[in-house]
Design a protein around this motif. Sequence first.
Motif: not given
Length: 282
Positions: A223-242
């Motif tokens: 589940r942690a790996r899935l969340r990492l994979v889900s987070a990467l495109p959001l972060l690269q699109a400029g979304r804030s970490v929070e």
Amino acid sequence: MPKPRKNAKSSAPRHAPHLRQPPFIDTLPVPVYFRTEHMPSHATYPSMCHPWGEFVYSFSGITELTTRDDYFLAPPHMALWIAPGTEHVGFNHAETVHCSVYIKRELCAALPAQTCAVMVSPLVRAMLEHLRSLPPEGEDGLESPTRARLLRVLVDQLGTCATTGSYLPQGNDPELDAVLKVFHDNPADNRPLAELAAAFHMSERTLMRHAQRELGMSLTEWRARLRLVSALPLLQAGRSVESVALDLGYATSSAFIAMFRRLTGTSPGKFIARPANHQVSG
């Protein structure tokens, strides 16, 4: 090592607007060939089965791959190894920059016999970055002598990298597949494992045993790996970490950062700011 997933369902887009053609069909011009590719969103290659091995490293974005039996993906700064003679389809949903190292079968003896995900060592990563910065090969497809020697050393180093069946493996058990689908549909689902197991009419211990047997890791790790994979495109699109942390079910950004640092070795901000994430033309 997780078991291969028989009759794996392909996640490749059925009608990808960008079909990319491979540079070689039957033979390689040199024993080891390196190239960098900028893939637009929703791009795919045709189904291929070539006699050489291929090492695919993601500089940015997520590279995905299906074979007859399994599904693989490589988050940024991880890689995939495609063993010679493997029928496969490579694709990506979001914009991706990756490199491919094509290696003649005769040089693949020290590399895995099966297609798998690769945990790239710091030395290999530095070599790939250096190769990426060099001028491209000549118009005849031949590598320069200096570049060719470096590529032979790279092949030796690839044989020392740790491998994993798939960074985000899939199961071969219908009961577990139903649970994994819950997380795929909503990575922010924070239900305790006992509650989740009860929802699917099994005990927590049974669910944990299914996960370890089918995935080669705990369901918590998956589940942690899935969340990492889900987070990467959001972060690269400029979304804030929070905002990304909250969207993925973390109560605080610090908890998300701790997970990210454990799985990547660095913070989200530093990871996204790496020079490797700049785009290059194909």
